[in-house]
Design a protein around this motif. Sequence first.
Motif, PDB file in Angstrom:
ATOM      1  N   THR A   1       0.836  -1.203   0.000  1.00  0.00           N
ATOM      2  CA  THR A   1       0.000   0.000   0.000  1.00  0.00           C
ATOM      3  C   THR A   1       0.870   1.252   0.000  1.00  0.00           C
ATOM      4  O   THR A   1       0.671   2.172  -0.804  1.00  0.00           O
ATOM      5  N   THR A   2       1.859   1.289   0.886  1.00  0.00           N
ATOM      6  CA  THR A   2       2.742   2.450   0.994  1.00  0.00           C
ATOM      7  C   THR A   2       3.505   2.681  -0.308  1.00  0.00           C
ATOM      8  O   THR A   2       3.598   3.806  -0.804  1.00  0.00           O
TER       9      THR A   2
ATOM     10  N   LEU B   1       4.436   5.578  -5.414  1.00  0.00           N
ATOM     11  CA  LEU B   1       4.630   5.553  -6.860  1.00  0.00           C
ATOM     12  C   LEU B   1       3.624   6.473  -7.559  1.00  0.00           C
ATOM     13  O   LEU B   1       3.989   7.260  -8.443  1.00  0.00           O
ATOM     14  N   TYR B   2       2.368   6.404  -7.147  1.00  0.00           N
ATOM     15  CA  TYR B   2       1.329   7.230  -7.773  1.00  0.00           C
ATOM     16  C   TYR B   2       1.610   8.712  -7.527  1.00  0.00           C
ATOM     17  O   TYR B   2       1.522   9.538  -8.450  1.00  0.00           O
TER      18      TYR B   2
ATOM     19  N   THR C   1       2.400   6.510   5.645  1.00  0.00           N
ATOM     20  CA  THR C   1       2.498   5.483   6.676  1.00  0.00           C
ATOM     21  C   THR C   1       1.193   4.689   6.656  1.00  0.00           C
ATOM     22  O   THR C   1       0.113   5.276   6.584  1.00  0.00           O
ATOM     23  N   VAL C   2       1.311   3.375   6.704  1.00  0.00           N
ATOM     24  CA  VAL C   2       0.125   2.524   6.717  1.00  0.00           C
ATOM     25  C   VAL C   2       0.205   1.628   7.945  1.00  0.00           C
ATOM     26  O   VAL C   2       1.185   0.914   8.147  1.00  0.00           O
TER      27      VAL C   2
ATOM     28  N   GLU D   1      -7.896   6.119  -2.632  1.00  0.00           N
ATOM     29  CA  GLU D   1      -8.477   5.243  -3.648  1.00  0.00           C
ATOM     30  C   GLU D   1      -7.394   4.340  -4.264  1.00  0.00           C
ATOM     31  O   GLU D   1      -7.609   3.144  -4.444  1.00  0.00           O
ATOM     32  N   ILE D   2      -6.233   4.903  -4.537  1.00  0.00           N
ATOM     33  CA  ILE D   2      -5.112   4.139  -5.093  1.00  0.00           C
ATOM     34  C   ILE D   2      -4.646   3.082  -4.093  1.00  0.00           C
ATOM     35  O   ILE D   2      -4.265   1.973  -4.482  1.00  0.00           O
ATOM     36  N   ALA D   3      -4.711   3.375  -2.807  1.00  0.00           N
ATOM     37  CA  ALA D   3      -4.328   2.396  -1.779  1.00  0.00           C
ATOM     38  C   ALA D   3      -5.134   1.111  -1.935  1.00  0.00           C
ATOM     39  O   ALA D   3      -4.611   0.009  -1.737  1.00  0.00           O
TER      40      ALA D   3
END
Length: 165
Positions: A63-64, A69-70, A82-83, A118-120
């Motif tokens: 996720t991080t 990257l996005y 941070t996740v 949303e990307i996560a």
Amino acid sequence: MTHEPQDADPDAVTVTETGVGRFQVEVLSAGASFLADEPAELGGLGSGPNPYDLLAAALGACTTMTVRLYAERKGWPLSRATVRVLHSRPSPQGRDRFAREVTLEGPLDDGQRARLLEIAGKCPVHRTLEAGADMVTVLAQPRGLEAPHGGGGGHLRDMEAACRD
């Protein structure tokens, strides 16, 4: 750690018991190694993350990295992501639940923050967990027991013949 570099397979994660404690294992992956274990209160040594912690770590790491990257591709001012991942299962037969808390630092606007969240949800590990996976398990021969090339191996061959149904 216990393994020589030639044992490392760049396309696989290899996990081997260390012989220390009841559950401690060594994980070899991408040229790195670390220990995994169970907590002391469950009979382990507490010398590393447990398997569910590793699964949660995979989700958090992916996720991080995906969010980073996005944001880089968009040129957005994300200074740190941070996740925090929590895992639970109500019963042994229940469905696992992973909850993520995503913290995005930097001067992002509300639209950027919403899009990064949303990307996560599109990171590859998230998608794998959400979809499930096919599992294939095979029994392999210990590396030290293969029959030698060019003759020999008679005893192993004889044992294999004795074990045929």
